[in-house]
Write an enzyme that holds these catalytic residues in place. Structure first.
Site, PDB file in Angstrom:
ATOM      1  N   ASP A 184     -70.549  -8.675 -19.929  1.00 28.34           N
ATOM      2  CA  ASP A 184     -69.585  -7.601 -20.178  1.00 28.34           C
ATOM      3  C   ASP A 184     -68.783  -7.866 -21.450  1.00 28.34           C
ATOM      4  O   ASP A 184     -68.313  -8.978 -21.685  1.00 28.34           O
ATOM      5  CB  ASP A 184     -68.599  -7.489 -19.016  1.00 28.34           C
ATOM      6  CG  ASP A 184     -69.279  -7.137 -17.698  1.00 28.34           C
ATOM      7  OD1 ASP A 184     -70.445  -7.513 -17.513  1.00 28.34           O
ATOM      8  OD2 ASP A 184     -68.632  -6.481 -16.860  1.00 28.34           O
ATOM      9  N   HIS A 186     -66.579  -4.939 -22.580  1.00 25.28           N
ATOM     10  CA  HIS A 186     -65.435  -4.086 -22.230  1.00 25.28           C
ATOM     11  C   HIS A 186     -64.532  -3.763 -23.422  1.00 25.28           C
ATOM     12  O   HIS A 186     -63.318  -3.930 -23.366  1.00 25.28           O
ATOM     13  CB  HIS A 186     -64.616  -4.736 -21.116  1.00 25.28           C
ATOM     14  CG  HIS A 186     -65.175  -4.484 -19.748  1.00 25.28           C
ATOM     15  ND1 HIS A 186     -65.326  -3.218 -19.229  1.00 25.28           N
ATOM     16  CD2 HIS A 186     -65.630  -5.340 -18.803  1.00 25.28           C
ATOM     17  CE1 HIS A 186     -65.848  -3.296 -18.015  1.00 25.28           C
ATOM     18  NE2 HIS A 186     -66.059  -4.575 -17.740  1.00 25.28           N
ATOM     19  N   ASP A 213     -71.742  -2.712 -19.428  1.00 26.13           N
ATOM     20  CA  ASP A 213     -70.279  -2.664 -19.504  1.00 26.13           C
ATOM     21  C   ASP A 213     -69.794  -2.954 -20.915  1.00 26.13           C
ATOM     22  O   ASP A 213     -68.991  -3.854 -21.162  1.00 26.13           O
ATOM     23  CB  ASP A 213     -69.638  -3.629 -18.500  1.00 26.13           C
ATOM     24  CG  ASP A 213     -69.532  -3.016 -17.108  1.00 26.13           C
ATOM     25  OD1 ASP A 213     -70.148  -1.957 -16.880  1.00 26.13           O
ATOM     26  OD2 ASP A 213     -68.831  -3.582 -16.256  1.00 26.13           O
ATOM     27  N   ASP A 216     -64.753   0.713 -21.937  1.00 25.02           N
ATOM     28  CA  ASP A 216     -63.600   0.760 -21.031  1.00 25.02           C
ATOM     29  C   ASP A 216     -62.735  -0.499 -21.164  1.00 25.02           C
ATOM     30  O   ASP A 216     -63.208  -1.575 -21.511  1.00 25.02           O
ATOM     31  CB  ASP A 216     -64.018   0.947 -19.571  1.00 25.02           C
ATOM     32  CG  ASP A 216     -64.367   2.399 -19.254  1.00 25.02           C
ATOM     33  OD1 ASP A 216     -63.823   3.284 -19.937  1.00 25.02           O
ATOM     34  OD2 ASP A 216     -65.162   2.640 -18.331  1.00 25.02           O
ATOM     35  N   ARG A 217     -61.452  -0.301 -20.832  1.00 27.95           N
ATOM     36  CA  ARG A 217     -60.423  -1.344 -20.791  1.00 27.95           C
ATOM     37  C   ARG A 217     -59.993  -1.781 -22.193  1.00 27.95           C
ATOM     38  O   ARG A 217     -58.810  -1.764 -22.506  1.00 27.95           O
ATOM     39  CB  ARG A 217     -60.855  -2.540 -19.948  1.00 27.95           C
ATOM     40  CG  ARG A 217     -61.210  -2.164 -18.502  1.00 27.95           C
ATOM     41  CD  ARG A 217     -61.447  -3.421 -17.684  1.00 27.95           C
ATOM     42  NE  ARG A 217     -61.998  -3.117 -16.361  1.00 27.95           N
ATOM     43  CZ  ARG A 217     -61.285  -2.770 -15.307  1.00 27.95           C
ATOM     44  NH1 ARG A 217     -59.972  -2.668 -15.409  1.00 27.95           N
ATOM     45  NH2 ARG A 217     -61.863  -2.516 -14.150  1.00 27.95           N
ATOM     46  N   ASN A 245     -72.164  -0.479 -14.750  1.00 27.80           N
ATOM     47  CA  ASN A 245     -71.502   0.536 -13.933  1.00 27.80           C
ATOM     48  C   ASN A 245     -70.441   1.307 -14.711  1.00 27.80           C
ATOM     49  O   ASN A 245     -70.026   2.397 -14.295  1.00 27.80           O
ATOM     50  CB  ASN A 245     -70.878  -0.103 -12.685  1.00 27.80           C
ATOM     51  CG  ASN A 245     -69.753  -1.056 -13.010  1.00 27.80           C
ATOM     52  OD1 ASN A 245     -69.926  -1.994 -13.788  1.00 27.80           O
ATOM     53  ND2 ASN A 245     -68.587  -0.853 -12.419  1.00 27.80           N
ATOM     54  N   HIS A 246     -69.982   0.784 -15.852  1.00 32.52           N
ATOM     55  CA  HIS A 246     -69.007   1.515 -16.671  1.00 32.52           C
ATOM     56  C   HIS A 246     -69.677   2.429 -17.683  1.00 32.52           C
ATOM     57  O   HIS A 246     -68.967   3.182 -18.370  1.00 32.52           O
ATOM     58  CB  HIS A 246     -68.069   0.544 -17.386  1.00 32.52           C
ATOM     59  CG  HIS A 246     -66.947   0.069 -16.533  1.00 32.52           C
ATOM     60  ND1 HIS A 246     -65.687   0.606 -16.584  1.00 32.52           N
ATOM     61  CD2 HIS A 246     -66.900  -0.880 -15.560  1.00 32.52           C
ATOM     62  CE1 HIS A 246     -64.903   0.009 -15.705  1.00 32.52           C
ATOM     63  NE2 HIS A 246     -65.613  -0.909 -15.078  1.00 32.52           N
ATOM     64  N   HIS A 297     -77.318  -5.719 -14.499  1.00 32.62           N
ATOM     65  CA  HIS A 297     -75.861  -5.776 -14.618  1.00 32.62           C
ATOM     66  C   HIS A 297     -75.163  -6.236 -13.348  1.00 32.62           C
ATOM     67  O   HIS A 297     -74.368  -7.170 -13.366  1.00 32.62           O
ATOM     68  CB  HIS A 297     -75.299  -4.422 -15.028  1.00 32.62           C
ATOM     69  CG  HIS A 297     -73.794  -4.426 -15.087  1.00 32.62           C
ATOM     70  ND1 HIS A 297     -73.106  -5.048 -16.099  1.00 32.62           N
ATOM     71  CD2 HIS A 297     -72.853  -3.935 -14.247  1.00 32.62           C
ATOM     72  CE1 HIS A 297     -71.809  -4.928 -15.882  1.00 32.62           C
ATOM     73  NE2 HIS A 297     -71.618  -4.259 -14.772  1.00 32.62           N
ATOM     74  N   ARG A 453     -65.026  -3.307  -3.693  1.00 29.35           N
ATOM     75  CA  ARG A 453     -65.155  -2.408  -4.840  1.00 29.35           C
ATOM     76  C   ARG A 453     -65.279  -0.955  -4.401  1.00 29.35           C
ATOM     77  O   ARG A 453     -64.884  -0.053  -5.130  1.00 29.35           O
ATOM     78  CB  ARG A 453     -66.386  -2.775  -5.670  1.00 29.35           C
ATOM     79  CG  ARG A 453     -66.273  -4.055  -6.474  1.00 29.35           C
ATOM     80  CD  ARG A 453     -67.479  -4.163  -7.385  1.00 29.35           C
ATOM     81  NE  ARG A 453     -67.576  -5.454  -8.051  1.00 29.35           N
ATOM     82  CZ  ARG A 453     -67.079  -5.724  -9.250  1.00 29.35           C
ATOM     83  NH1 ARG A 453     -66.416  -4.789  -9.905  1.00 29.35           N
ATOM     84  NH2 ARG A 453     -67.227  -6.915  -9.792  1.00 29.35           N
ATOM     85  N   HIS A 480     -70.946  -8.276 -14.483  1.00 32.29           N
ATOM     86  CA  HIS A 480     -70.184  -7.441 -13.541  1.00 32.29           C
ATOM     87  C   HIS A 480     -68.919  -8.092 -12.990  1.00 32.29           C
ATOM     88  O   HIS A 480     -68.027  -7.403 -12.551  1.00 32.29           O
ATOM     89  CB  HIS A 480     -71.111  -7.026 -12.385  1.00 32.29           C
ATOM     90  CG  HIS A 480     -70.604  -5.927 -11.522  1.00 32.29           C
ATOM     91  ND1 HIS A 480     -70.006  -4.790 -12.023  1.00 32.29           N
ATOM     92  CD2 HIS A 480     -70.608  -5.778 -10.170  1.00 32.29           C
ATOM     93  CE1 HIS A 480     -69.691  -3.986 -11.023  1.00 32.29           C
ATOM     94  NE2 HIS A 480     -70.029  -4.558  -9.896  1.00 32.29           N
ATOM     95  N   GLU A 665     -52.228  24.507 -14.359  1.00 37.15           N
ATOM     96  CA  GLU A 665     -53.146  23.381 -14.207  1.00 37.15           C
ATOM     97  C   GLU A 665     -52.408  22.156 -13.684  1.00 37.15           C
ATOM     98  O   GLU A 665     -52.947  21.383 -12.883  1.00 37.15           O
ATOM     99  CB  GLU A 665     -53.817  23.072 -15.550  1.00 37.15           C
ATOM    100  CG  GLU A 665     -54.815  24.123 -15.999  1.00 37.15           C
ATOM    101  CD  GLU A 665     -55.314  23.880 -17.405  1.00 37.15           C
ATOM    102  OE1 GLU A 665     -56.448  24.282 -17.700  1.00 37.15           O
ATOM    103  OE2 GLU A 665     -54.565  23.294 -18.211  1.00 37.15           O
ATOM    104  N   ASN A 696     -40.923  20.740 -25.610  1.00 38.88           N
ATOM    105  CA  ASN A 696     -40.728  21.794 -26.611  1.00 38.88           C
ATOM    106  C   ASN A 696     -40.745  23.192 -26.004  1.00 38.88           C
ATOM    107  O   ASN A 696     -40.761  24.187 -26.735  1.00 38.88           O
ATOM    108  CB  ASN A 696     -41.802  21.700 -27.702  1.00 38.88           C
ATOM    109  CG  ASN A 696     -43.206  21.753 -27.115  1.00 38.88           C
ATOM    110  OD1 ASN A 696     -43.380  21.929 -25.908  1.00 38.88           O
ATOM    111  ND2 ASN A 696     -44.201  21.599 -27.973  1.00 38.88           N
ATOM    112  N   ASP A 698     -42.964  25.088 -24.517  1.00 31.34           N
ATOM    113  CA  ASP A 698     -44.036  26.009 -24.877  1.00 31.34           C
ATOM    114  C   ASP A 698     -44.957  26.313 -23.700  1.00 31.34           C
ATOM    115  O   ASP A 698     -46.002  26.943 -23.859  1.00 31.34           O
ATOM    116  CB  ASP A 698     -44.864  25.437 -26.030  1.00 31.34           C
ATOM    117  CG  ASP A 698     -45.572  24.138 -25.653  1.00 31.34           C
ATOM    118  OD1 ASP A 698     -45.254  23.584 -24.578  1.00 31.34           O
ATOM    119  OD2 ASP A 698     -46.429  23.675 -26.432  1.00 31.34           O
TER     120      ASP A 698
END
Length: 719
Positions: A184, A186, A213, A216-217, A245-246, A297, A453, A480, A665, A696, A698
């Site tokens: 990884d 990352h 991986d 991310d992070r 998995n990422h 992985h 996990r 992992h 939303e 602001n 809006d």
């Protein structure tokens, strides 16, 4: 005579030395004993620190999967016209049904001009070693970011190349060539650059495997991808990329990669993300070295079948958090669902449906089950406590469904009548990929669900022996999991014999905090014996002593833990009020599996006669609350607890990736979150919160400003 005299002279000198050195020996023993105790205490602190970081990390992954399951429930059981379903439906439009030419037109870069003022690297295609070297140097020196035209060109060329690669790459090493295996990264560009500095750049003589991986992070995930994709284009037979998995667009919403891309490329970020979804789905799933070493992985399970993995149509699994959906042709010859509006963000994508892997109900039974919207749920306080999940379970019981619901392994299919039933093979294929990307080894024999996990499984030494033996393999290399030394053996390591074994490699140093762990990579020759190279990418960490390093990471872990305690303060007070003599109140609330008795001296400053004033203790956690004033304290505590979940929903609802969402939303986001959490949040509280954040005036809210305004700060670092 001379010899005898020599001996008589030497003997007294020995006695003198022995008599003189006795106090020194005693002192040395005392020092040695003290040092061993000192090192043991440091090791205990290090392990506690590690447990805190890892428990919080895995709890976050579990929350991510639970939230996605909730979205799956909405998609599967609520009316297609419901506003809640419409808000999230675009993240499930995963499987392309258009021709490749449509994608080629959509991702075309030719209309994007590079201005004369651009000072970054200019690339030519096909990619060359010189081009990738210029790219690396620009990223290293933090020059102007690569122009969007070149980014789309690299991604487009990578997509075309990956589509011709097999699911499992087979590589060979010989006497004159070693292969390097990295774990990884990352988004930590410093680690990748340090690996290349120490080990050399990829070339025909220096092949590499990068084991997933990449993103991310960290802050430089996109730069890492562009460098790796560049080398892949130059050396397609020497650079091998496995999926992690990422490499999943749903996971990226929570862990920072989506935010990173949109922040760096505000105009073309949406196209870049869309193309990356396709690239991630085409990444190979594993690599085999010399027919003996499997590199994957996550890991394996008792049902892992590499022959089946080799045949999987892998690009259909854009997100492995949810099984793909299959579309059944209708009577008019068209595919069901083809009449839906085309997604404005790209080519039309069909939604393939599969039922639960354990569902044994008769097809067609479920079509009579009523479907509804969150707007139609009961509004009284007592009835609101009945969650969406409870209603869905009730409806499944009425339809005669199997009552077993296992997260990640059983997801009900959409009840729309136009969608067909899945095949058993599709369910098995999906499970194969989930296990490869999400699983972890355990010392215990057997194979069981990975509840920590929330995805994949835990597998034991017996499963390792069975699966590797079945495929005539001798070693499994996976990543992992962060390891303190950057690598770790498990499952009966025997170097002298060829016993089946598992090796974890992790290449992101200082993953949790500066000094928390080393990074490492593997060099392997024709003998298939792994050799490890460890490193620390942070210069600050290299200058710290052992005590300073442990203290640094310990303080960081305790800050994170204090934040967890603070956001659960109401639940903790309630648990303490029940007076738990077994000291399990904290664990019952946080569910982190930590040694609370060991951590107590570091979390509690004052205790009289073994008793703690828990009200005062919570007030003294040294956490400062956000500045916006909101009258409803319950919504504030919900914000603290579910900060990451809330941001994930915001990113999903922000379909145009503008970073802004409307009041409506915003209200729908809180409606989704409150349904997921099985709690009631008043519309007035949400409206007050929205108005307080509309700086602001809006009528829209900046997502980044909103999340930053409600970020907790630990004041203990400034003490």
């Amino acid at each position: 005579m001379g010899c005898t005299m020599g001996k008589s002279r030497i003997q007294p000198n020995k006695c003198d030395r022995v008599s003189i050195s006795v106090p020194a020996i005693r002192a040395a023993l005392l020092i040695q004993r003290w040092y061993r105790q000192y090192v043991a205490r440091l090791e205990m602190r290090r392990r506690c620190t590690w447990n805190i970081f890892q428990s919080i990390e895995y709890a976050g992954e579990q929350d991510q999967i639970k939230l996605y399951h909730f979205f799956g429930f909405l998609m599967d059981h609520f009316t297609p016209a419901s506003s809640e379903r419409n808000l999230i439906s675009h993240i499930f439009r995963e499987n392309e049904v258009c021709h490749d030419a449509d994608w080629e037109r959509y991702f075309c870069y030719k209309d994007i001009e590079v201005p004369d003022s651009y000072c970054g690297p200019h690339l030519t295609f096909p990619m060359t070693f010189c081009g990738v070297s210029k790219l690396m140097e620009a990223f290293k020196l933090k020059q102007q970011q690569l122009h969007a035209r070149y980014v789309l060109q690299i991604l487009g060329e990578t997509w075309r190349l990956l589509r011709i690669l097999p699911n499992i790459n087979h590589v060979s090493v010989c006497h004159t060539k070693e292969i390097t295996i990295c774990g990884d990264l990352h988004g930590q560009l410093e680690d990748l650059l340090l690996i290349f500095y120490k080990n050399g750049l990829p070339s025909c003589e220096k092949p590499y495997i990068f084991n997933g991986d990449f993103v991310d992070r960290g802050k430089n995930s996109l730069e890492i991808l562009l460098i790796l994709f560049g080398f892949l284009l130059v050396y397609p037979n020497e650079v091998h990329l496995n999926r992690g998995n990422h490499e999943d667009h749903i996971v990226n919403l929570r862990y920072g990669f989506t935010k990173e891309v949109l922040g760096k490329y505000r105009v073309h970020g949406k196209k870049i993300l869309k193309l990356l979804q396709k690239i991630f789905s085409w990444l190979p799933l594993a690599t085999v070295i010399n027919q003996k070493v499997l590199v994957v992985h996550g890991g394996i399970s008792d049902s892992t079948d590499l022959d089946m993995v080799a045949r999987i149509d892998r690009h259909r699994y854009v997100s492995v958090l949810r099984p793909p959906k299959v579309i059944r042709p209708t009577l008019n010859g068209n595919k069901a669902g083809s009449g839906r509006n085309e997604d404005a963000s790209g080519p039309a994508e069909g939604r393939r449906r599969v039922r639960s892997l354990t569902n044994t109900s008769v097809p067609g039974q479920r079509n009579n089950i009523p479907r509804r919207s969150l707007h139609n749920l009961p509004t009284s306080g007592a009835q609101l406590n009945c969650s969406v999940e409870d209603e869905l379970k009730k409806r499944r019981r009425l339809a005669g469904f199997d009552q077993t619901y296992r997260e990640m392994k059983t997801l009900d299919s959409d009840s729309d009548p136009e969608f067909g039933e899945p095949t058993e093979t599709q369910g098995h294929e999906w499970k194969q990929i989930v296990d490869l990307l999400w699983s972890d080894p355990t010392p215990q024999n057997g194979c069981f669900s990975n509840e920590v996990r929330g995805g994949g499984c835990y597998w034991g030494p017996d499963v390792t022996e069975e699966v590797l033996g079945k495929h005539n393999l001798q070693l499994l290399i996976r990543s992992h999991e962060c390891k303190q030394d950057g690598y770790e053996f498990c499952h009966n390591r025997r170097v002298s014999t060829e016993r089946n074994t598992v090796l974890t490699i992790f290449s992101a140093s200082n993953y949790y905090e500066v000094g928390s762990n080393r990074g490492a990579y593997i060099r392997m020759g024709h003998d298939l014996v792994p050799h490890f190279i460890q490193y620390q990418a942070s210069r600050t960490c290299r200058e710290l002593t052992l005590r300073q390093s442990v203290g640094w990471t310990e303080r960081s872990a305790l800050r994170a833990l204090r934040q967890q305690l603070f956001v659960h303060k109401s639940d903790l007070i309630g648990a303490f009020q029940e007076f738990d003599p077994n000291n399990t109140a904290t664990e019952r609330v946080l569910k982190l599996g930590l040694p609370w008795r060991v951590l107590r001296p570091q979390l509690i400053n004052r205790a009289q006669h073994g008793m703690v004033d828990y009200q005062q203790w919570i007030r003294e956690l040294s956490i400062t609350e956000p500045k916006p004033e909101v009258s409803d304290t319950s919504i504030m505590e919900t914000m603290y607890k579910n900060h990451s979940n809330l941001e994930t929903i915001f990113r999903i609802i922000d379909t145009d990736h503008s970073g802004l969402i409307s009041f409506e939303e915003f209200r729908q986001t809180w409606k989704l979150l409150s349904s997921h959490l099985k709690m009631e949040i008043s519309d007035k509280a949400v409206t007050d919160l929205a108005q307080s954040m509309d700086f602001n005036k809006d009528g829209s809210i900046d997502i980044n400003e909103f999340m930053e305004a409600f970020r907790l700060v630990d004041l203990s670092t400034h003490a």
